[in-house]
Design a protein around this motif. Structure first.
Motif, short mmCIF file in Angstrom:
data_model
loop_
_atom_site.label_atom_id
_atom_site.label_comp_id
_atom_site.label_asym_id
_atom_site.label_seq_id
_atom_site.Cartn_x
_atom_site.Cartn_y
_atom_site.Cartn_z
N ALA A 1 0.78 -1.25 0.06
CA ALA A 1 -0.19 0.08 0.12
C ALA A 1 0.85 1.15 0.11
N LYS A 2 0.29 2.36 -0.44
CA LYS A 2 1.03 3.41 -0.47
C LYS A 2 1.28 4.34 1.00
N PHE A 3 -0.06 4.10 1.90
CA PHE A 3 -0.40 4.27 3.17
C PHE A 3 -1.53 3.73 3.64
N ILE A 4 -1.31 3.55 5.06
CA ILE A 4 -2.47 3.21 5.83
C ILE A 4 -2.52 4.01 7.27
N MET A 5 -3.73 4.53 7.38
CA MET A 5 -4.00 5.79 8.35
C MET A 5 -4.99 5.31 9.16
N LEU A 6 -4.84 4.96 10.39
CA LEU A 6 -5.85 4.70 11.65
C LEU A 6 -6.40 5.86 12.25
N VAL A 7 -7.62 6.15 12.59
CA VAL A 7 -8.18 7.21 13.22
C VAL A 7 -9.16 6.40 14.30
N ASP A 8 -9.37 7.52 15.25
CA ASP A 8 -10.74 7.06 16.14
C ASP A 8 -11.96 7.48 15.56
N SER A 9 -13.06 7.30 16.25
CA SER A 9 -14.38 7.48 15.65
C SER A 9 -14.63 8.93 15.47
N SER A 10 -13.97 9.89 15.91
CA SER A 10 -14.04 11.40 15.78
C SER A 10 -13.11 11.80 14.72
N GLY A 11 -12.34 10.80 14.25
CA GLY A 11 -11.56 11.27 13.06
C GLY A 11 -9.99 11.78 13.50
N GLN A 12 -9.62 11.75 14.69
CA GLN A 12 -8.44 12.07 15.35
C GLN A 12 -7.09 11.15 14.95
N LEU A 13 -6.23 11.32 14.51
CA LEU A 13 -5.32 10.45 13.85
C LEU A 13 -4.66 9.39 15.17
N ASN B 1 -2.68 6.59 14.21
CA ASN B 1 -1.30 6.14 13.63
C ASN B 1 -1.39 6.31 12.21
N VAL B 2 -0.37 6.54 11.46
CA VAL B 2 -0.03 6.38 10.08
C VAL B 2 1.27 5.71 9.58
N VAL B 3 1.16 4.98 8.63
CA VAL B 3 2.33 4.28 8.29
C VAL B 3 2.38 4.40 6.65
N GLY B 4 3.54 4.75 6.12
CA GLY B 4 3.63 4.85 4.58
C GLY B 4 3.73 6.40 4.11
N ASP B 5 3.55 6.72 3.03
CA ASP B 5 3.84 7.80 2.48
C ASP B 5 2.69 8.59 1.94
N THR B 6 2.22 9.57 2.91
CA THR B 6 0.81 10.27 2.70
C THR B 6 1.15 11.34 1.85
#
Length: 172
Positions: free
Chosen positions: A38-50, A52-57
């Motif tokens: 994948a280019k990137f994977i981004m994990l957020v909570d239910s309110s949209g707050q970051l 974790n993120v891995v990869g190239d955003t």
């Protein structure tokens, strides 16, 4: 001997992620990033707050994207309710000219977006993403079950009780 104590990272949604959970989540996301690829994977909570993120955003504004992911999941949940489905649709697929993206619920409090090349078979990516979501959900659940109540620093419960008792005697 280093007795460093760190409090869990707390998010607007009420989600609290410990350093141990964050490390496990990071390893799961990095493994999935490499396996898809994948280019990137981004994990957020239910309110949209970051979370974790891995990869190239690249130049993507991750805060704005996090909010949009949360809104997309909320909209999907409302659509599900309106059409009378018993279970939410935990995955949203968007197909593009160069990239595909999948938005997946990792738990009731977390969702993530995976952006990957159009050259990657969608079924392959979907399977790995679902496995990733299951692993994150299990890691957070196991860590929450085994979490031992800890002191919040130098002010522990005994000190609070002593302080409250002193206040009772001085409040005349």
């Amino acid at each position: 001997m280093n007795d460093t104590f760190s409090l869990p990272q707390e998010y607007r949604s009420g989600l609290a992620v410990t350093a141990t959970q964050q490390k496990v989540i990071d390893e799961i996301l990095k493994g999935t990033l490499e396996n898809i690829p994948a280019k990137f994977i981004m994990l957020v909570d239910s309110s949209g707050q970051l979370v974790n993120v891995v990869g190239d955003t690249g130049s993507i504004e991750v805060a704005a994207l996090g909010s949009l992911i949360a809104a997309d999941i909320a909209a999907s949940q409302e659509i599900t309710r309106m059409i009378g489905e018993e279970q939410d649709f935990p995955m949203v697929l968007r197909e593009g000219e160069r990239y595909h993206l999948i938005i997946e619920e990792a738990s009731s409090r977390m969702s993530f977006i995976t952006l990957f090349s159009r050259d990657v078979p969608i079924g392959w990516a979907r399977n790995l993403i679902q496995t990733c979501a299951d692993k994150i959900n299990q890691a957070v659940a196991v860590a929450e079950e085994t979490q031992v109540p800890q002191k919040t620093g130098p002010v522990n419960d005994a000190f609070k009780d002593l302080f409250n008792t002193c206040l009772l005697y001085t409040s005349d």
